[in-house]
Design a protein around this motif. Structure first.
Motif, PDB file in Angstrom:
ATOM      1  N   VAL A 140       0.656  -1.265  -0.056  1.00  0.00           N
ATOM      2  CA  VAL A 140       0.016  -0.049   0.087  1.00  0.00           C
ATOM      3  C   VAL A 140       1.026   1.181   0.093  1.00  0.00           C
ATOM      4  CG1 VAL A 140      -1.963  -1.228   1.071  1.00  0.00           C
ATOM      5  CG2 VAL A 140      -0.182  -0.003   2.703  1.00  0.00           C
ATOM      6  N   SER A 141       0.364   2.293  -0.787  1.00  0.00           N
ATOM      7  CA  SER A 141       1.109   3.647  -0.709  1.00  0.00           C
ATOM      8  C   SER A 141       0.654   4.314   0.749  1.00  0.00           C
ATOM      9  CB  SER A 141       1.079   4.289  -1.902  1.00  0.00           C
ATOM     10  OG  SER A 141       1.590   3.662  -3.044  1.00  0.00           O
ATOM     11  N   VAL A 142       1.646   4.967   1.247  1.00  0.00           N
ATOM     12  CA  VAL A 142       1.386   5.620   2.436  1.00  0.00           C
ATOM     13  C   VAL A 142       2.220   6.721   2.415  1.00  0.00           C
ATOM     14  CG1 VAL A 142       1.258   5.955   5.017  1.00  0.00           C
ATOM     15  CG2 VAL A 142       0.364   3.870   3.777  1.00  0.00           C
ATOM     16  N   ALA A 143       1.751   8.171   2.161  1.00  0.00           N
ATOM     17  CA  ALA A 143       2.724   9.305   2.036  1.00  0.00           C
ATOM     18  C   ALA A 143       3.628   9.100   0.948  1.00  0.00           C
ATOM     19  CB  ALA A 143       3.170   9.692   3.284  1.00  0.00           C
ATOM     20  N   LYS A 144       3.247   8.489  -0.133  1.00  0.00           N
ATOM     21  CA  LYS A 144       4.242   8.498  -1.062  1.00  0.00           C
ATOM     22  C   LYS A 144       5.223   7.429  -0.869  1.00  0.00           C
ATOM     23  CE  LYS A 144       3.530  12.947  -3.362  1.00  0.00           C
ATOM     24  NZ  LYS A 144       4.239  14.024  -3.642  1.00  0.00           N
ATOM     25  N   ALA A 171      -0.470  -7.852  11.904  1.00  0.00           N
ATOM     26  CA  ALA A 171      -0.076  -9.042  11.167  1.00  0.00           C
ATOM     27  C   ALA A 171      -0.591  -9.054  10.002  1.00  0.00           C
ATOM     28  CB  ALA A 171      -0.274 -10.050  12.023  1.00  0.00           C
ATOM     29  N   GLY A 172      -1.407  -8.088   9.623  1.00  0.00           N
ATOM     30  CA  GLY A 172      -2.140  -8.314   8.263  1.00  0.00           C
ATOM     31  C   GLY A 172      -2.989  -9.354   7.917  1.00  0.00           C
ATOM     32  N   LYS A 173      -3.944  -9.843   9.048  1.00  0.00           N
ATOM     33  CA  LYS A 173      -5.057 -10.796   9.048  1.00  0.00           C
ATOM     34  C   LYS A 173      -6.059 -10.572   8.028  1.00  0.00           C
ATOM     35  CE  LYS A 173      -5.925 -10.469  13.416  1.00  0.00           C
ATOM     36  NZ  LYS A 173      -4.840  -9.736  13.899  1.00  0.00           N
ATOM     37  N   THR A 174      -6.607  -9.321   8.266  1.00  0.00           N
ATOM     38  CA  THR A 174      -7.594  -8.942   7.837  1.00  0.00           C
ATOM     39  C   THR A 174      -7.338  -8.548   6.244  1.00  0.00           C
ATOM     40  OG1 THR A 174      -8.988  -8.065   9.362  1.00  0.00           O
ATOM     41  CG2 THR A 174      -9.691  -7.101   7.382  1.00  0.00           C
ATOM     42  N   SER A 175      -6.177  -7.958   5.894  1.00  0.00           N
ATOM     43  CA  SER A 175      -5.329  -7.629   4.560  1.00  0.00           C
ATOM     44  C   SER A 175      -5.353  -8.984   3.765  1.00  0.00           C
ATOM     45  CB  SER A 175      -4.202  -6.998   4.906  1.00  0.00           C
ATOM     46  OG  SER A 175      -4.319  -5.865   5.359  1.00  0.00           O
ATOM     47  N   MET A 176      -4.805  -9.974   4.514  1.00  0.00           N
ATOM     48  CA  MET A 176      -4.739 -11.316   3.887  1.00  0.00           C
ATOM     49  C   MET A 176      -5.998 -11.942   3.338  1.00  0.00           C
ATOM     50  SD  MET A 176      -3.066 -14.905   5.103  1.00  0.00           S
ATOM     51  CE  MET A 176      -2.739 -16.308   3.860  1.00  0.00           C
ATOM     52  N   LEU A 177      -7.019 -11.952   4.326  1.00  0.00           N
ATOM     53  CA  LEU A 177      -8.406 -11.930   3.948  1.00  0.00           C
ATOM     54  C   LEU A 177      -8.919 -11.461   2.801  1.00  0.00           C
ATOM     55  CD1 LEU A 177     -10.883 -14.039   5.373  1.00  0.00           C
ATOM     56  CD2 LEU A 177     -11.781 -11.830   5.877  1.00  0.00           C
ATOM     57  N   ASN A 178      -8.726 -10.073   2.693  1.00  0.00           N
ATOM     58  CA  ASN A 178      -9.165  -9.295   1.488  1.00  0.00           C
ATOM     59  C   ASN A 178      -8.422  -9.666   0.285  1.00  0.00           C
ATOM     60  OD1 ASN A 178     -11.212  -7.720   2.998  1.00  0.00           O
ATOM     61  ND2 ASN A 178      -9.641  -6.204   3.926  1.00  0.00           N
ATOM     62  N   ARG A 183     -10.607  -8.322  -2.235  1.00  0.00           N
ATOM     63  CA  ARG A 183     -11.229  -7.147  -1.833  1.00  0.00           C
ATOM     64  C   ARG A 183     -10.339  -6.383  -1.002  1.00  0.00           C
ATOM     65  NH1 ARG A 183     -16.737  -6.813   0.361  1.00  0.00           N
ATOM     66  NH2 ARG A 183     -17.880  -8.400  -0.740  1.00  0.00           N
ATOM     67  N   ALA A 184      -8.818  -6.481  -1.555  1.00  0.00           N
ATOM     68  CA  ALA A 184      -7.845  -5.692  -1.025  1.00  0.00           C
ATOM     69  C   ALA A 184      -7.619  -4.333  -2.039  1.00  0.00           C
ATOM     70  CB  ALA A 184      -6.657  -6.312  -1.200  1.00  0.00           C
ATOM     71  N   TYR A 185      -8.848  -3.523  -2.197  1.00  0.00           N
ATOM     72  CA  TYR A 185      -8.711  -2.393  -3.215  1.00  0.00           C
ATOM     73  C   TYR A 185      -7.807  -1.262  -2.766  1.00  0.00           C
ATOM     74  CZ  TYR A 185     -11.562  -0.900   0.748  1.00  0.00           C
ATOM     75  OH  TYR A 185     -11.815  -0.550   1.931  1.00  0.00           O
ATOM     76  N   TYR A 186      -7.507  -1.330  -1.798  1.00  0.00           N
ATOM     77  CA  TYR A 186      -6.564  -0.337  -1.125  1.00  0.00           C
ATOM     78  C   TYR A 186      -5.224  -0.505  -1.604  1.00  0.00           C
ATOM     79  CZ  TYR A 186      -6.575  -4.006   2.564  1.00  0.00           C
ATOM     80  OH  TYR A 186      -6.732  -4.935   3.104  1.00  0.00           O
ATOM     81  N   GLY A 187      -4.809  -1.532  -2.092  1.00  0.00           N
ATOM     82  CA  GLY A 187      -3.105  -1.756  -2.604  1.00  0.00           C
ATOM     83  C   GLY A 187      -2.971  -2.512  -3.436  1.00  0.00           C
ATOM     84  N   GLN A 188      -1.726  -2.863  -4.095  1.00  0.00           N
ATOM     85  CA  GLN A 188      -1.425  -3.638  -5.098  1.00  0.00           C
ATOM     86  C   GLN A 188      -1.076  -4.982  -4.717  1.00  0.00           C
ATOM     87  OE1 GLN A 188      -1.042  -2.523  -8.013  1.00  0.00           O
ATOM     88  NE2 GLN A 188      -0.784  -4.865  -8.768  1.00  0.00           N
ATOM     89  N   VAL A 189      -1.703  -6.222  -5.026  1.00  0.00           N
ATOM     90  CA  VAL A 189      -1.724  -7.366  -4.775  1.00  0.00           C
ATOM     91  C   VAL A 189      -0.951  -7.942  -6.045  1.00  0.00           C
ATOM     92  CG1 VAL A 189      -2.838  -9.664  -4.277  1.00  0.00           C
ATOM     93  CG2 VAL A 189      -3.898  -7.482  -3.499  1.00  0.00           C
ATOM     94  N   THR A 190       0.212  -8.949  -5.452  1.00  0.00           N
ATOM     95  CA  THR A 190       1.034  -9.615  -6.408  1.00  0.00           C
ATOM     96  C   THR A 190       1.159 -10.948  -5.932  1.00  0.00           C
ATOM     97  OG1 THR A 190       3.054  -9.142  -5.130  1.00  0.00           O
ATOM     98  CG2 THR A 190       2.374  -7.767  -7.164  1.00  0.00           C
TER      99      THR A 190
END
Length: 874
Positions: A140-144, A171-178, A183-190
């Motif tokens: 995710v991008s935070v403050a560039k 730990a990123g539990k919800t981010s992993m679920l998304n 549903r991880a619309y807020y970042g770049q998933v690779t």
């Protein structure tokens, strides 16, 4: 047993000798008889006592009867279904009608089938979705700056299993679920994701995926069953019969333990409803109505007490066992019994790194081999979270010796001293793990020590994965490809529209008191303004003309000489007429716009959830406009009737009705427009300020934009007509009243009077309308005397309201997409856009431009009066 032993059957105790002698015989006999007629009749009478009718029962009464002593909710639901399918019972709403004779005749056979397992209709278990992931990362991008939330995760969630996602804070539990469910619309998933062995994201199979958010998002006004029914009507494939949706809702409620509260309203903080645990299960049930093959849940036990949490998770376990659904849940500090319901666990450390992934019961063995010891009585899940957070160190002489042997003796003494003098959680300031443990400087901070511990845990897991044999590696890699889920055909637009309208009507009726209060406040405001202003001034003010000089003669010169005196009374009443309509217009606009803003803002979260689940946004918005328009139309009928009666108007009632309806149409359109992009916390004040400000200053009633200023330039006409909700309402009401006055008022003239005045070379273009700069775009029509009203403002009002609604609908599609679990519109178009999508964008943009131009055209259509627009001089 007592009967075989010669003891009274009423005796509730059995002697040891009787039990030993007759148990096997009793067991054999019990397999060959069911409930007697008398026992079945007694059960019927007991259920009957719970219901008001003789043969009609409330469905919940079956779940509250003695049946629950030996049947679970699913079995009771199957029993009711068999009664209905066998023609023994009639279902209507939440009631069941069955005669005593039919119940007594059918019950033993049904009970026998249930006992033999026939009640399950033996579920044909469909192979669930298998989800594997390889090198999964999320940035995710935070403050560039790029921050990695998930770091190179590899594993597999097997079909038909229940997997827990665990870890400490950050730990990123919800981010992993998304990331797994798209549903991880807020970042770049690779990385790579495999669905049933096929490469591709789970978001490509939305019809087979259920996502249960952490917050309990549902319609508080609806009952438990209504929430599930409407979810089924939207989520199930097109053409699904209503009776199948009802059966599925009953089945879901039975599996989640909700059958007893099926007809209870869900409720919220403002109204009493079901409990928190029940609401959580309703939240899950909404997703189950889509018959998902994989279900993701974000902290389903948050906010629940231990008992409710256990009931919730037990229901999910049954779902996995019965339906073979794959379940993945973020779980936070589960009890031991809840933790053991899961098949596997994924344990993450801060930074989204893998610490453990595998069988729940093998986790203890894995960490024990690393030197960690589970203290007696401690919850294994809490223990694992502490380990993953770096708060615990390995214990045991073997591990310590292997680590310290290479250290100097003074450091060994120091470490031993710290171990003996501190608890196992506070000594992390001096020890971290390297290989098995790492001795660090005693002055190292606790944070750095925990970070080092986590790093070693991550390295240990990577080493563990690298040493697996080919058979064990299959547990963490994609299986051989097999059939992907069939795509689900969405409900057609008009069916979704109809269901939205029906649901909106139910919600409005359940909020009846609030709606009545809103209408009452509006009525009070209209009545108060009408009483304070009194009856129409021009209907009671007398002319100052010298009527003695107006004797009937053939010479019109005396009449023309008295013309100014004849018309002055209507001119003097202009201010009061204008003031009344200005006040009425502003108060109605503000009240209607605030009510409309509340309708959208109160259901904003529900809209986001449904939009993320694939509901048609256009159908939702159109239905909202349909029901709100009807609601405000009823209010306007009441308000216009009160104003017409109290005002003693010259024009007909239909003039009031039409203008009041158009005023509410434009006012609510502005509310929808702002609600489409404005945060709820700012919506009310923004809407109220804008409506009040523009209605007062840009409607033509007072400076800086009076009618002479508005008609002074096309730009002013478009500006005021576009942003002021009362612009055309106010002018239409004033002009309609003055058109109905007799000729001597100096505004409108009949055909006969115009002919007479023209014969004596009287300029009829100079009149009250031109003097007050009213209806300057329709002057030739407005000077004709009529009591049927003036409706030139209908078209611009209608199209302005329509244009604002079109923009609001588009904004719902392209803004706030994060809350709808969607990518940004431009990114979505760039990555997944097809020719059809680009064509839709082009058509939509063209339509918005067309409506905007059309609205502007109707505002300035017609030619201004030939006379120079003049201001009021006195």
């Amino acid at each position: 047993m007592n009967s075989l032993g010669g003891h009274p059957e009423s005796d509730t105790r059995v002697t040891r000798e009787c039990f030993s002698e007759h148990f096997l015989t009793t067991l054999e006999l019990s397999d060959n008889f069911g409930p007697t007629v008398d026992q079945t009749a007694a059960l019927y009478d007991e259920i009957c006592a719970l219901s008001p009718g003789d043969t009609t029962f409330i469905t919940e009464d079956f779940y509250n009867s003695r049946l629950q002593d030996f049947l679970d909710d699913i079995q009771i639901n199957d029993m009711l279904k068999k009664l209905r399918d066998g023609g023994k019972a009639v279902f209507a709403s939440n009631r069941v009608t069955v005669s005593k004779e039919d119940f007594v005749a059918a019950y033993p056979d049904i009970l026998n089938k249930i006992a033999l397992g026939d009640d399950q209709t033996i579920h044909q278990k469909v192979r669930g979705i298998d989800l594997a992931f390889e090198s999964l990362c999320l940035e995710v991008s935070v403050a560039k700056k790029k921050i990695k939330i998930l770091d190179n995760l590899t594993g597999r969630i097997k079909a038909g299993t229940m997997t827990a996602l665990m870890g400490g804070s950050g730990a990123g539990k919800t981010s992993m679920l998304n990331s797994l469910c798209g549903r991880a619309y807020y970042g770049q998933v690779t990385g790579k994701v495999f669905v049933n062995g096929h490469a591709g994201g789970i978001e490509d199979h939305k019809g087979s995926v259920g996502f249960v958010p952490q917050d309990d998002i549902m319609y508080a006004e609806l009952t438990v069953k209504e929430n599930l029914l409407f979810a089924g009507r939207f989520k199930l494939p097109a053409g699904t019969p209503e009776n199948e949706i009802e059966d599925l809702a009953d089945k879901v409620m039975a599996s989640l333990g909700l059958s007893r509260i099926a007809n209870s309203r869900v409720g919220d903080v403002n109204r009493r409803g079901v409990s928190g645990g029940e609401k959580k299960r309703v939240n899950i049930g909404i997703e189950l109505m889509a018959k998902p093959k994989i279900l993701f849940l974000d902290e389903p036990t948050s906010g629940l007490d231990a008992s409710s949490a256990m009931l919730c998770m037990s229901s999910l376990r049954k779902l996995v066992d019965r339906e073979n659904v794959t379940v993945t849940a973020v779980i936070h500090q589960p009890r031991k019994f809840i933790f053991e319901l899961f098949d596997s666990v994924i344990l993450l450390s801060v930074g989204g790194k893998m610490v453990y992934h595998g069988d729940v019961f093998a986790s203890k063995v894995y960490f024990s081999e690393l030197g960690y010891v589970l203290p007696d009585g401690e919850n294994i899940a809490d223990w694992m979270i502490d380990i993953s957070s770096g708060e615990l160190k390995p214990e045991g002489d073997k591990m310590r010796k292997s680590t310290i042997s290479s250290r100097s003796s003074d450091l060994v003494d120091d470490l031993e001293m710290r171990k003996n003098s501190t608890s196992r959680r506070s000594c992390i300031a001096s020890i971290a793990i390297e290989q098995n443990t790492v001795a660090v400087s005693p002055h190292q901070s606790a944070v750095e020590s925990a970070k080092g511990a986590r790093k070693v845990l991550n390295e240990k897991w990577a080493k563990h994965m690298a040493t697996l044999d080919e058979i064990d590696k299959k547990d963490y890699s994609a299986p051989p490809p097999y059939d992907l889920p069939e795509p689900v055909q969405k409900q057609p637009f008009f069916m979704q529209l109809l269901n939205h309208i029906i649901r909106n009507i139910i919600v409005i009726s359940r909020n009846g008191i609030t709606k009545v209060v809103d209408a009452f406040i509006l009525m009070i405001a209209v009545i108060a303004i009408s009483l304070l202003n009194g009856t129409l001034e021009i209907t009671k003010t007398l002319s100052t003309a010298d009527f003695d000089s107006l004797l009937v003669t053939s010479d019109p010169k005396p009449l023309l000489a008295q013309w100014p005196n004849l018309t002055s009374y209507s001119a003097r009443a202009y201010t009061s007429v204008l003031q009344y309509n200005l006040q009425i217009g502003v108060i109605i606009s503000v009240l209607v716009s605030l009510a409309a803003a509340k309708v959208i803002s109160e259901k904003r979260i529900e809209f986001f959830r449904e939009a993320g689940s694939g509901y048609d946004i256009n159908a939702y918005f159109l239905a909202l406009n349909f029901t709100s328009t009807i609601e405000y139309a009823i209010q306007m009928l009441l308000a216009s009737g009160s104003a017409y009666w109290l005002r003693n108007s010259l024009v007909g009632y239909e003039t009031f009705v039409i203008n009041f309806l158009l005023l509410s149409w434009v006012s609510s359109a502005w509310a929808f427009f702002f609600a489409s992009f404005m945060p709820p916390k700012n919506l009310t004040i923004t809407t109220a300020f804008f409506i009040t400000f523009t209605c007062l200053l840009f409607s033509g009633g007072i400076a800086p934009f009076e009618y002479k200023d508005i008609y002074a330039g096309v730009g002013y006409e478009i500006l005021c007509g576009a942003i002021s909700a009362t612009r055309f309402f106010q002018e239409s009401m004033v002009v309609s009243e003055y058109r109905c006055l007799p000729e001597q008022a100096g505004f409108a003239i009949s055909d006969d009077a115009e002919y007479l005045l023209n014969n004596y070379n009287t300029d009829t273009s100079v009149n009250g309308f031109s003097y007050f700069n009213l209806a300057m775009r329709d002057h030739d029509t407005v000077v004709g005397k009529s009591c049927d009203g003036w409706f030139w403002g209908v078209l611009p009002s209608f199209f302005i309201g329509l244009t604002l609604r079109a923009f609001a609908c588009v904004f719902l599609h392209i803004l706030n997409r994060g809350q709808q679990a969607k990518k940004k519109f431009v990114e979505e178009l760039r990555v997944n856009g097809k020719l059809k999508d680009y064509a839709t964008v082009f058509v939509t943009t063209s339509l918005l431009i067309f409506l905007t131009i059309l609205s502007g055209y109707f505002i300035i259509r017609g030619d201004l009066s030939g006379e120079e627009v003049q201001g009021q001089s006195d």
